[in-house]
Design an enzyme around this catalytic site. Structure first.
Site, short mmCIF file in Angstrom:
data_model
loop_
_atom_site.label_atom_id
_atom_site.label_comp_id
_atom_site.label_asym_id
_atom_site.label_seq_id
_atom_site.Cartn_x
_atom_site.Cartn_y
_atom_site.Cartn_z
N CYS A 1 -4.29 2.44 -1.40
CA CYS A 1 -5.72 2.76 -1.45
C CYS A 1 -5.94 4.24 -1.14
CB CYS A 1 -6.49 1.83 -0.51
SG CYS A 1 -8.28 1.82 -0.78
N HIS B 1 -4.80 -3.61 -2.16
CA HIS B 1 -4.22 -3.81 -0.84
C HIS B 1 -3.17 -4.91 -0.89
CE1 HIS B 1 -6.80 -1.23 1.70
NE2 HIS B 1 -7.63 -1.37 0.69
N GLU C 1 -1.19 -5.73 1.31
CA GLU C 1 -1.04 -6.40 2.60
C GLU C 1 -1.97 -7.59 2.76
OE1 GLU C 1 -4.05 -3.06 3.41
OE2 GLU C 1 -2.36 -3.47 2.08
#
Length: 262
Positions: free
Chosen positions: A123, A230, A232
């Protein structure tokens, strides 16, 4: 003959500097600090040792902190100062512009590039990679058919991205399309020198950049990949969380010095 065991390679990750516990803290700052911990855990899950990098840690300058790192992950966070790419610093959509965070993240990315060390930008980290290569950002994305920022209390905006054939990210995921989790209102506009777009959303928003294999600088540049989404996040699929971190670690292992020591 047994295979020698090496200590886990050290992967540097610059900490988030904005205070999520401050009174009235922006919810996006709180979220960025929370998911930072998820990124750290994924670095561990990939088989590496995360090293938290600070502007100066207990009197230790950043140069000394990064010295033992074999790769880097630069995570998400607030908006980059638009002055770094010649844009309007008074735009009303900006939030959490933090010059100290910019300086820290830029120093880490520059160290990785100058020393040919693998790096994954997530990002904001992808956006800074692009800016350091002379690129620019859209200050505030217009509304399109693809939601890039969550609405209605959702944690993430989930949508698909198309991965460019033959690109690094396509190889990492073994696919030409994957669903991703987004939470951003800015994105790459002008692509930086020596970089190529390797993923786009269906509204043409740039979703991944990487070193252009045909660029003159490619032969002297390490594995550097930036993704706007993202990885994660736990949605849309837990299986999509680790591949980029494992790919980074494979590059670190591939770059092991000739003497065989990490």
């Amino acid at each position: 003959m047994s295979t020698p065991e090496y200590p886990a390679p050290r992967i540097g990750i610059p900490v988030r500097l904005s205070d999520a516990d401050a009174p009235g803290a922006d919810q996006r700052v709180i979220e960025a600090n929370r998911i930072f911990d998820d990124v750290v855990e994924l670095i561990r899950a990939a088989g590496a040792e995360p090293v938290l990098l600070r502007p100066e840690s207990e009197g230790v300058p950043l140069d000394a902190q990064v010295a033992g790192c074999r790769g880097f992950v630069v995570p998400g966070g607030g908006d980059v100062d638009p002055a770094l790419y010649g844009a309007d610093s008074d735009h009303p959509a900006l939030y959490d512009v933090n010059p100290a965070q910019d300086r820290l993240d830029i120093a880490v990315i520059r160290h990785a590039l100058e020393n040919r060390l693998p790096m994954l930008g997530i990002c904001r980290g992808m956006q800074l990679l692009n800016i350091l290569r002379g690129g620019s950002l859209h200050l505030d994305l217009p509304k399109t058919s693809v939601a890039h920022d969550p609405v209605g209390g959702e944690e993430w905006a989930v949508h698909e991205v198309a991965l460019a054939a033959g690109s690094t990210v396509a190889g990492v995921f073994g696919a030409d399309r994957i669903p991703v989790s987004s939470g951003h209102h800015q994105a790459v506009d002008r692509v930086g020198e020596g970089l190529v777009v390797s993923a786009r959303a269906d509204d043409e928003t740039v979703e991944a950049i990487e070193v252009d294999p045909d660029a003159e600088s490619a032969a002297t540049t390490a594995w550097s990949v930036g993704v706007q989404w993202h990885p994660e996040a736990f949605v849309p699929s837990a299986e999509l969380r680790l591949p980029l971190f494992r790919a980074l670690l494979e590059q670190v292992r591939f770059e092991r010095p000739a003497g065989g020591r990490p």
